[in-house]
Structures are given as structure tokens and as C-alpha cells.
Design a protein around this motif. Structure first.
Motif, PDB file in Angstrom:
ATOM      1  N   MET A  24     -26.558  90.629  66.374  1.00 45.66           N
ATOM      2  CA  MET A  24     -26.412  89.574  65.370  1.00 45.66           C
ATOM      3  C   MET A  24     -24.720  88.668  65.740  1.00 45.66           C
ATOM      4  SD  MET A  24     -27.880  90.087  61.777  1.00 45.66           S
ATOM      5  CE  MET A  24     -29.623  91.612  61.757  1.00 45.66           C
ATOM      6  N   GLY A  25     -23.549  90.028  65.967  1.00 47.25           N
ATOM      7  CA  GLY A  25     -22.670  88.905  66.358  1.00 47.25           C
ATOM      8  C   GLY A  25     -21.869  88.330  67.705  1.00 47.25           C
ATOM      9  N   VAL A  26     -22.718  88.530  68.659  1.00 46.58           N
ATOM     10  CA  VAL A  26     -22.908  88.249  69.979  1.00 46.58           C
ATOM     11  C   VAL A  26     -23.427  87.022  69.401  1.00 46.58           C
ATOM     12  CG1 VAL A  26     -23.943  88.071  71.768  1.00 46.58           C
ATOM     13  CG2 VAL A  26     -22.695  90.045  71.077  1.00 46.58           C
ATOM     14  N   ILE A  27     -24.578  86.616  69.136  1.00 45.68           N
ATOM     15  CA  ILE A  27     -25.903  85.306  69.168  1.00 45.68           C
ATOM     16  C   ILE A  27     -24.387  85.000  68.092  1.00 45.68           C
ATOM     17  CG2 ILE A  27     -27.620  84.669  67.069  1.00 45.68           C
ATOM     18  CD1 ILE A  27     -29.255  87.348  68.476  1.00 45.68           C
ATOM     19  N   TYR A  28     -24.127  84.785  66.664  1.00 50.70           N
ATOM     20  CA  TYR A  28     -22.886  84.239  65.852  1.00 50.70           C
ATOM     21  C   TYR A  28     -22.209  83.440  66.761  1.00 50.70           C
ATOM     22  CZ  TYR A  28     -20.116  82.241  62.775  1.00 50.70           C
ATOM     23  OH  TYR A  28     -19.403  81.432  61.777  1.00 50.70           O
ATOM     24  N   GLY A  29     -21.302  83.993  67.747  1.00 46.50           N
ATOM     25  CA  GLY A  29     -20.322  83.799  68.985  1.00 46.50           C
ATOM     26  C   GLY A  29     -20.926  83.169  69.609  1.00 46.50           C
ATOM     27  N   ILE A  30     -22.253  82.264  70.225  1.00 47.42           N
ATOM     28  CA  ILE A  30     -23.440  81.580  71.185  1.00 47.42           C
ATOM     29  C   ILE A  30     -22.893  80.495  70.205  1.00 47.42           C
ATOM     30  CG2 ILE A  30     -25.081  81.267  71.949  1.00 47.42           C
ATOM     31  CD1 ILE A  30     -24.960  84.118  72.652  1.00 47.42           C
ATOM     32  N   THR A  32     -21.440  79.634  67.629  1.00 42.95           N
ATOM     33  CA  THR A  32     -20.487  78.743  67.145  1.00 42.95           C
ATOM     34  C   THR A  32     -20.290  77.908  68.547  1.00 42.95           C
ATOM     35  OG1 THR A  32     -19.860  80.522  65.949  1.00 42.95           O
ATOM     36  CG2 THR A  32     -18.479  79.113  66.649  1.00 42.95           C
ATOM     37  N   VAL A  33     -20.169  78.374  69.887  1.00 39.59           N
ATOM     38  CA  VAL A  33     -19.853  77.743  71.419  1.00 39.59           C
ATOM     39  C   VAL A  33     -21.375  76.302  71.007  1.00 39.59           C
ATOM     40  CG1 VAL A  33     -19.946  77.479  73.252  1.00 39.59           C
ATOM     41  CG2 VAL A  33     -18.618  79.810  71.882  1.00 39.59           C
ATOM     42  N   VAL A  34     -21.869  76.294  71.061  1.00 36.18           N
ATOM     43  CA  VAL A  34     -23.403  75.849  70.734  1.00 36.18           C
ATOM     44  C   VAL A  34     -23.378  74.542  69.710  1.00 36.18           C
ATOM     45  CG1 VAL A  34     -25.975  75.053  70.555  1.00 36.18           C
ATOM     46  CG2 VAL A  34     -25.239  77.220  71.102  1.00 36.18           C
ATOM     47  N   ALA A  35     -22.013  74.643  68.508  1.00 36.94           N
ATOM     48  CA  ALA A  35     -21.878  73.849  68.005  1.00 36.94           C
ATOM     49  C   ALA A  35     -20.368  72.982  67.707  1.00 36.94           C
ATOM     50  CB  ALA A  35     -21.075  73.588  66.302  1.00 36.94           C
ATOM     51  N   LEU A  67     -40.744  77.138  65.044  1.00 32.09           N
ATOM     52  CA  LEU A  67     -41.035  78.764  66.103  1.00 32.09           C
ATOM     53  C   LEU A  67     -40.373  79.796  65.390  1.00 32.09           C
ATOM     54  CD1 LEU A  67     -40.879  79.574  68.853  1.00 32.09           C
ATOM     55  CD2 LEU A  67     -38.073  78.917  69.148  1.00 32.09           C
ATOM     56  N   LEU A  68     -39.569  79.506  64.304  1.00 33.67           N
ATOM     57  CA  LEU A  68     -38.448  80.816  63.993  1.00 33.67           C
ATOM     58  C   LEU A  68     -39.552  80.946  62.969  1.00 33.67           C
ATOM     59  CD1 LEU A  68     -35.192  79.441  63.211  1.00 33.67           C
ATOM     60  CD2 LEU A  68     -35.515  81.598  64.420  1.00 33.67           C
ATOM     61  N   ALA A  69     -40.805  80.078  61.756  1.00 34.74           N
ATOM     62  CA  ALA A  69     -41.793  80.419  61.413  1.00 34.74           C
ATOM     63  C   ALA A  69     -42.368  81.541  61.674  1.00 34.74           C
ATOM     64  CB  ALA A  69     -42.052  79.312  60.781  1.00 34.74           C
ATOM     65  N   PHE A  70     -43.458  80.847  62.738  1.00 34.59           N
ATOM     66  CA  PHE A  70     -43.998  81.825  63.880  1.00 34.59           C
ATOM     67  C   PHE A  70     -43.743  83.155  64.772  1.00 34.59           C
ATOM     68  CE2 PHE A  70     -46.041  78.250  62.208  1.00 34.59           C
ATOM     69  CZ  PHE A  70     -47.496  78.728  61.537  1.00 34.59           C
ATOM     70  N   THR A  71     -42.854  83.304  65.073  1.00 37.47           N
ATOM     71  CA  THR A  71     -42.379  84.189  65.827  1.00 37.47           C
ATOM     72  C   THR A  71     -41.329  86.063  65.032  1.00 37.47           C
ATOM     73  OG1 THR A  71     -40.952  85.293  68.159  1.00 37.47           O
ATOM     74  CG2 THR A  71     -39.963  83.864  66.453  1.00 37.47           C
ATOM     75  N   ASN A  72     -42.257  87.371  65.646  1.00 41.79           N
ATOM     76  CA  ASN A  72     -40.642  87.826  65.250  1.00 41.79           C
ATOM     77  C   ASN A  72     -40.595  88.229  66.237  1.00 41.79           C
ATOM     78  OD1 ASN A  72     -43.242  89.280  66.254  1.00 41.79           O
ATOM     79  ND2 ASN A  72     -43.352  90.064  64.902  1.00 41.79           N
ATOM     80  N   GLN A  73     -40.212  87.933  66.450  1.00 44.73           N
ATOM     81  CA  GLN A  73     -39.677  88.547  68.069  1.00 44.73           C
ATOM     82  C   GLN A  73     -37.932  88.126  68.722  1.00 44.73           C
ATOM     83  OE1 GLN A  73     -42.614  87.825  71.345  1.00 44.73           O
ATOM     84  NE2 GLN A  73     -44.213  88.969  70.759  1.00 44.73           N
ATOM     85  N   ALA A  74     -36.749  88.737  69.388  1.00 44.30           N
ATOM     86  CA  ALA A  74     -35.703  88.482  69.276  1.00 44.30           C
ATOM     87  C   ALA A  74     -35.597  87.046  70.339  1.00 44.30           C
ATOM     88  CB  ALA A  74     -35.416  89.554  69.482  1.00 44.30           C
ATOM     89  N   ILE A  75     -36.606  87.083  71.693  1.00 45.08           N
ATOM     90  CA  ILE A  75     -35.397  85.714  72.297  1.00 45.08           C
ATOM     91  C   ILE A  75     -36.576  84.520  71.566  1.00 45.08           C
ATOM     92  CG2 ILE A  75     -36.018  84.691  74.262  1.00 45.08           C
ATOM     93  CD1 ILE A  75     -35.440  87.566  75.578  1.00 45.08           C
ATOM     94  N   PRO A  76     -37.625  84.135  71.250  1.00 45.02           N
ATOM     95  CA  PRO A  76     -38.180  83.447  70.149  1.00 45.02           C
ATOM     96  C   PRO A  76     -37.217  82.635  69.601  1.00 45.02           C
ATOM     97  CG  PRO A  76     -39.970  83.830  71.181  1.00 45.02           C
ATOM     98  CD  PRO A  76     -38.610  85.337  71.296  1.00 45.02           C
ATOM     99  N   THR A  77     -36.850  83.833  68.536  1.00 51.65           N
ATOM    100  CA  THR A  77     -35.485  83.587  67.239  1.00 51.65           C
ATOM    101  C   THR A  77     -34.117  83.298  67.608  1.00 51.65           C
ATOM    102  OG1 THR A  77     -36.504  85.253  66.012  1.00 51.65           O
ATOM    103  CG2 THR A  77     -34.393  85.253  65.444  1.00 51.65           C
ATOM    104  N   VAL A  78     -33.720  84.010  68.804  1.00 52.39           N
ATOM    105  CA  VAL A  78     -32.318  83.182  69.036  1.00 52.39           C
ATOM    106  C   VAL A  78     -31.947  81.923  69.704  1.00 52.39           C
ATOM    107  CG1 VAL A  78     -30.882  83.982  70.934  1.00 52.39           C
ATOM    108  CG2 VAL A  78     -31.496  85.266  69.678  1.00 52.39           C
TER     109      VAL A  78
END
Length: 168
Positions: A24-30, A32-35, A67-78
Motif C-alpha cells: 500500500m505504501g508503494v502504491i501510495y507513492g505511485i 502521488t507521482v501520478v498526481a 472497475l473498483l466496485a466489481f473487482t477484488n483483485q490487486a492489479i485491477p484495483t491499482v
């Protein structure tokens, strides 16, 4: 939708998708860069035009929430959270520009402040709904995000028509 989902509900979605705390920390960093993608907003807006750019950002946000509502998998979530952040980051400079263009009164600061209070009030209301729905069901709360994004798009279209003098 962007604020509530990327800041609060995304963490619940990450857990739902089995993403570890360290990831989650890594994703948060990503995220932040996307912002920083807002840097490209002006260039993209000049290529696409105001209307197409805003429509694309609303579409990206709505698709992300679905997408978020219908997935419970990591890659589609990210991907969903990144897409939501990207759509918001690209739309924000244009939204501010459109807001400033719309105000023609001598009391610009007052008009912009009233507009800000209105938008913050709507945000407070949607946050309460998001919270209540998330207590009941995270997928339903994320689906509500899609509804909010579609409502925003429809209101943008209405504003666009009325500002051009096309009174439906």
C-alpha cells in the motif's frame, strides 16, 4: 468521489484485494507521482478542446469507480485508483480555468468563494453518503462513486449547453 475514494476507501479496497500494508505504501507513492500528471493538462486540453478533455476525465473517473466496485483483485484495483487519480489530476487545472472564465462580476473573489463553499458543501454531503454506504458495502460505496461521476458529467454538459445559450 476522487478525494473520498483515493484517500479513504482505497485502503479498504486494497485490503479487499489482498494487498499488503507495505505494498500500500508503494502504491501510495505511485499515486502521488501520478498526481504530477496535472502538468500535462494544458497541453492535452489544447489538443482535445475543453469539452472533450472534461468528458474524458469524467469517463475515466466513472470507469475507475465501476472497475473498483466489481473487482477484488490487486492489479485491477491499482489500475482503478491510478485511473481515478489521473482523471482528477488532468481535470483540475481545466476546471479551475473554466471556473475563472465563468466569473465576470467585479466581485470575483466573492463569487469564487461562494462557488467554493457550494462545492465543499456538496463534498461534505457525498462524504457522509460514501461513509454510510461503505459501512454497509464497499462495492456499493464505490458504485456510488460512479453515480457521482456520471452526475458530475451530466451537470457539466448542462452547464456547457446553458453557457453557450443552448437552453435545451
Amino acid at each position: 468521489a476522487h478525494q473520498t475514494i483515493t484517500v479513504f476507501l482505497s485502503q479498504l479496497q486494497y485490503v479487499r484485494a489482498g494487498i499488503s500494508n507495505s505494498m500500500m505504501g508503494v502504491i501510495y507513492g505511485i499515486i502521488t507521482v501520478v498526481a504530477l500528471s496535472s502538468f500535462f493538462s494544458d497541453k492535452m486540453t489544447k489538443k482535445m478542446g475543453d469539452g472533450r478533455m472534461m468528458r474524458s476525465c469524467f469517463l475515466a473517473a466513472a470507469v475507475s469507480c465501476i472497475l473498483l466496485a466489481f473487482t477484488n483483485q490487486a492489479i485491477p484495483t491499482v489500475i482503478g485508483v491510478i485511473l481515478l487519480r489521473l482523471g482528477f489530476s488532468l481535470a483540475q487545472p481545466l476546471q479551475t480555468e473554466l471556473q475563472n472564465r465563468q466569473v465576470t462580476t467585479e466581485n470575483r473573489a466573492t463569487a469564487l468563494s461562494v462557488n467554493s463553499v457550494f462545492m465543499d458543501s456538496v463534498g461534505i454531503g457525498t462524504n457522509v453518503v460514501f461513509g454510510a454506504l461503505a459501512e454497509y458495502s464497499l462495492p456499493i460505496a464505490l458504485g456510488f462513486g460512479a453515480v457521482v461521476c456520471v452526475a458530475g458529467w451530466l451537470l457539466f454538459e448542462l452547464w456547457n449547453q446553458l453557457s453557450r445559450g443552448n437552453y435545451l
